[in-house]
Design a protein around this motif. Sequence first.
Motif, PDB file in Angstrom:
ATOM      1  N   LYS A 388       7.264 -35.292 -17.130  1.00 53.09           N
ATOM      2  CA  LYS A 388       7.892 -34.308 -18.017  1.00 53.09           C
ATOM      3  C   LYS A 388       6.907 -33.217 -18.425  1.00 53.09           C
ATOM      4  O   LYS A 388       7.259 -32.301 -19.146  1.00 53.09           O
ATOM      5  CB  LYS A 388       8.394 -35.014 -19.273  1.00 53.09           C
ATOM      6  N   GLY A 389       5.655 -33.392 -18.016  1.00 51.14           N
ATOM      7  CA  GLY A 389       4.655 -32.392 -18.354  1.00 51.14           C
ATOM      8  C   GLY A 389       4.094 -32.531 -19.754  1.00 51.14           C
ATOM      9  O   GLY A 389       3.414 -31.640 -20.251  1.00 51.14           O
ATOM     10  N   THR A 390       4.406 -33.643 -20.412  1.00 56.54           N
ATOM     11  CA  THR A 390       3.875 -33.820 -21.760  1.00 56.54           C
ATOM     12  C   THR A 390       2.366 -33.981 -21.738  1.00 56.54           C
ATOM     13  O   THR A 390       1.658 -33.506 -22.619  1.00 56.54           O
ATOM     14  CB  THR A 390       4.531 -35.058 -22.430  1.00 56.54           C
ATOM     15  N   SER A 392      -1.128 -33.971 -18.940  1.00 60.60           N
ATOM     16  CA  SER A 392      -1.583 -33.695 -17.581  1.00 60.60           C
ATOM     17  C   SER A 392      -2.017 -35.004 -16.943  1.00 60.60           C
ATOM     18  O   SER A 392      -2.199 -36.005 -17.631  1.00 60.60           O
ATOM     19  CB  SER A 392      -2.771 -32.740 -17.638  1.00 60.60           C
ATOM     20  N   GLN A 421       0.258 -32.200 -24.055  1.00 67.57           N
ATOM     21  CA  GLN A 421       0.038 -30.980 -23.289  1.00 67.57           C
ATOM     22  C   GLN A 421       0.711 -29.811 -23.994  1.00 67.57           C
ATOM     23  O   GLN A 421       1.788 -29.945 -24.555  1.00 67.57           O
ATOM     24  CB  GLN A 421       0.620 -31.209 -21.905  1.00 67.57           C
ATOM     25  N   SER A 423       2.844 -26.916 -23.642  1.00 63.34           N
ATOM     26  CA  SER A 423       3.742 -26.318 -22.653  1.00 63.34           C
ATOM     27  C   SER A 423       4.576 -25.206 -23.302  1.00 63.34           C
ATOM     28  O   SER A 423       5.556 -24.740 -22.732  1.00 63.34           O
ATOM     29  CB  SER A 423       4.660 -27.401 -22.071  1.00 63.34           C
ATOM     30  N   ARG A 425       5.357 -21.725 -23.988  1.00 64.81           N
ATOM     31  CA  ARG A 425       5.074 -20.502 -23.232  1.00 64.81           C
ATOM     32  C   ARG A 425       4.374 -19.443 -24.106  1.00 64.81           C
ATOM     33  O   ARG A 425       3.351 -18.875 -23.712  1.00 64.81           O
ATOM     34  CB  ARG A 425       6.378 -19.956 -22.676  1.00 64.81           C
ATOM     35  N   ARG A 468      -5.618 -29.285 -22.784  1.00 68.91           N
ATOM     36  CA  ARG A 468      -4.237 -29.694 -23.027  1.00 68.91           C
ATOM     37  C   ARG A 468      -3.194 -28.709 -22.505  1.00 68.91           C
ATOM     38  O   ARG A 468      -2.017 -29.005 -22.496  1.00 68.91           O
ATOM     39  CB  ARG A 468      -4.036 -29.895 -24.531  1.00 68.91           C
ATOM     40  N   ASN A 470      -0.769 -26.786 -20.192  1.00 66.90           N
ATOM     41  CA  ASN A 470      -0.087 -27.138 -18.959  1.00 66.90           C
ATOM     42  C   ASN A 470      -0.632 -26.245 -17.858  1.00 66.90           C
ATOM     43  O   ASN A 470      -0.406 -25.035 -17.856  1.00 66.90           O
ATOM     44  CB  ASN A 470       1.411 -26.906 -19.158  1.00 66.90           C
ATOM     45  N   GLN A 472       0.034 -25.639 -14.804  1.00 62.85           N
ATOM     46  CA  GLN A 472       1.002 -24.893 -14.002  1.00 62.85           C
ATOM     47  C   GLN A 472       1.394 -23.599 -14.721  1.00 62.85           C
ATOM     48  O   GLN A 472       1.459 -22.534 -14.140  1.00 62.85           O
ATOM     49  CB  GLN A 472       2.238 -25.755 -13.802  1.00 62.85           C
ATOM     50  N   LEU A 473       1.648 -23.827 -16.038  1.00 59.08           N
ATOM     51  CA  LEU A 473       2.097 -22.694 -16.855  1.00 59.08           C
ATOM     52  C   LEU A 473       0.981 -21.648 -16.975  1.00 59.08           C
ATOM     53  O   LEU A 473       1.221 -20.439 -16.897  1.00 59.08           O
ATOM     54  CB  LEU A 473       2.487 -23.224 -18.243  1.00 59.08           C
TER      55      LEU A 473
END
Lengths: 486, 489
Positions: A388-390, A392, A421, A423, A425, A468, A470, A472-473
Amino acid sequence: MMGDYEAVIGLEIHAELKTRSKMFCSCDASFGGEPNTKTCPVCLGLPGVLPVLNRRAVELAVRLALALNCRIAERCIFHRKNYFYPDMPKNYQISQYDLPLGIGGYLELETDDGPFRVGITRVHMEEDTGKTVHASESGRIHGAEYSLEDFNRAGVPLLEIVTEPDIRTPEQARLFMQELKSIMEHLEVSDCKMEEGSLRCDANVSLRPRGSSELGVKTEVKNMNSFRALYRALEYEIGRQREILEGGGRLVQETRHWDADANVTTPLRTKEYAYDYRYFPEPDLVPLELGRDFVEKVRSTLSELPAERRRRFREDYRLPAHDAALLSSSKAMGDYFESAVAAGAPPKAVSNWMMGEISAYLNARGLEIGDLRVTPERLAELIDLVEKGTVSVTMAKAVLEDMLESGRPPREVVEEKGMAQISDRAEIERLVDEVLEDNPKVVEDYRKGKEKALGFLVGQVMRRTRGRANPQLVNEILAERLGEGG
Amino acid sequence: MGALHEATAWELNRMLRRREVSAAEILRSVRGRIEEVEERVRSYITLTPEEAERAAQETDAALAGGGDPGSAAGIPMAVKDVLCTRGIPTTCGSRILENYLPVYDATVVQRLRREGLTMAGKANMDEFAMGSSTENSAFGPTRNPWDLERVPGGSSGGSAAAVAAGEAIWALGSDTGGSIRQPASFCGLVGLKPTYGLVSRYGLVAFASSLDQVGPITRDVRDCALLLSLIAGHDPRDSTSLRVEVPDYLEAMQGKIRGMRVGVPRELVQEGLTPGVRECVERSLSLFQELGAEVEETTLPHLDYALSAYYIIAPAEASSNLARYDGVRYGLRVEGEDMLEMYGRTRAEGFGDEVKRRIMLGTYALSAGYYEAYYGQAQKVRTLILGDFRRAFERYDVLVSPTSPTPAFRLGERVEDPLSMYLSDVCTIPVNLAGIPAISIPCGLEDGLPVGLQIMGKVLDEATLLRVARAMEEAIGFRERPVAGRGVG
């Protein structure tokens, strides 16, 4: 020179059956306990006692014999094996002789060179002996002033499994034992703890010129208390025999003792005065008539065998062969894996964690999967947090480390350590902008085509979030921002 | 009726229940008799006066309270010292178990305890039940109450002598090749070897596991039926014990034998019988006919090989059964330089000659290379003998023979000649090999010494056996008693 000879190896395995009570009395059959506390007149062999066969022991024996593809004797009998030894209360062992429970089976192994079959000559039942403790420094009889007997193990049901001399290399022997152990664990026939002596293995080893069908002079190697010991003892013994044969010497048929410290086998006793066990049918027991119904009933209770599980892991969970083999190598491993998958985790992810961090942790501490404080369900939760990306993957490793020691749920660890994490934006956009502002030169480098500069910028964002963010983001937003300017 | 110690258990049982006598009085009478004759007869290895006293008190208390103390209550019994008795020495007549105290009761003892067992003591026997004269006891021989110069038979000689001398009302013995029947016959008593598996062997110290059975030695057939009914029945601790309903033997014992068919195996009446034994048996056969039974001579051809087969099988099993007496865990230990020497010395000093002889015989018979020729062959003979009996019982209800070819022989007469000793059991041994039941009842005297008649029955047909024995007992009317002087009158 190895090419000139091939080894011929047969194994004789003893496994203690996992019954609550002993084979011929109702004493507790579990391991350990103060000496002689798990005894009664029957297993102490007091005058006048008689044996009564444990039904459960027969069921377990039939179970294994079936799994080893043996023919189950409809009628088998017990024999007395007579010899004097102080750890044997009656000075005879109730065993089986010419009418064993199971005969003519085989076990198929998968090797890198393809499938390989080892014949099973026989599977029979017998009672275990007690344990002698010699009061000497070495613990061996030499130099001992006196010896003590502990009869807690006396009368525990044992299975003896004898293979055909089909094994050619130490590696095959090890594979066979691993597979057999795995089968016994899967069927819950035995605990298979070599260090506690619930699984023991002796080997008959001989050499012959490659291509010959005759058997050479064999030695029997005893005292191999681990798979590693089995492998090394066989390797040593084959080398020893080859050296003698190549030097034109003659081998003696004898029993040899594996000395794990010195890494050698040493002669125990020669078979020149072969024991005469004076086998005769045990008159205190009636013949064991195993009806078809009984055997079929046991067959119906046979749980999945390792080979079948391996196949299923490959096919149902799409695991690579290597993963499937490792995860089904022990029942507990396979069960753990399936529980985690049942809790919703993707199979390959579970496999990766188990074969990576978890195996490393177990190996480093010499633990078994059953000792883990992390339940399969909690591992699944952790994997879910990653998915869930919470957290890494890097974070998750740290979380698992904590879990392995504390046994806490992953969420609790993550929250406590503030490892969740980022996440959000907007938050990351703010951080990216800060980094870009603080590093105009790097931004410029990047725009000039220095691809490496991007990595530096990502690193800066991660650093500000102590890892912490994300990733990818971060990458996504950085690309956006840098693209804008270009 | 004479003194209390001369009564039967059945009579005493009735008197106790009618409160005509107390258990204390019975015990006093038997104790008095023990004091009077034990020194000469030596029936017991261990006397258990406290044990008996307590049981007698419990019996009297139960009766006083209107309760049922059980069918064995208040009736002093001699228990062969081969049966384990918790906390009471059980020596098997051997030095090797001289100070051995069992931690449990044999199943038969346990069953009798529930019936109020009043144990007078542990009876003398040939060491590990190996012998036919009780001369092989490590604690000295027992003498025949009929003639103190003679043996009481064996191996249950102490049990038989105790009952015959009035030192017990009834007794338990064990029978591997005749060890209940032959001493019963030598002492003018009734002795029954039950079907193999009818009575539990748990707690019976093993001699030859496939042949051993526990059984009663009593003064008449009725007591025998009573005692059998108290000890018979399935025991989950003995895998060879049969799962059968035990009939009411006292009930089954009643009735006539008219029309029954009686076979006399030629092989058991041919040679070696003394004239007196022959005469007694012939008279019994006439009595059978008088009672309306048909008597016919028959043949069981393989019986000629029974003794040989027995002396392979019994020692073979014994050699293994006696291996546990090694000085390691219990019993005698004679120290040595090392373990092997300790084993050797312990067994050399602990066992007597006959036991050693049989251990050697049996070890040899089981040895690699000889197994088939001896043990294997003996088992085949055993199967043939079983077949002979099976065929005979298709035609006959019972088979009859003398129990032993001779009456009691003199002490020392056969000790030096094992073979002549073994021949004393030539008529009884086939029964053990076949696993069938047989009873010995007194059928007369030869020179003032009792002669026994052996009646053999079908597997688990103790009922018929007892009925025939009861009818013949009545017809024979054996009333003789030991005479003081020569014996203990």
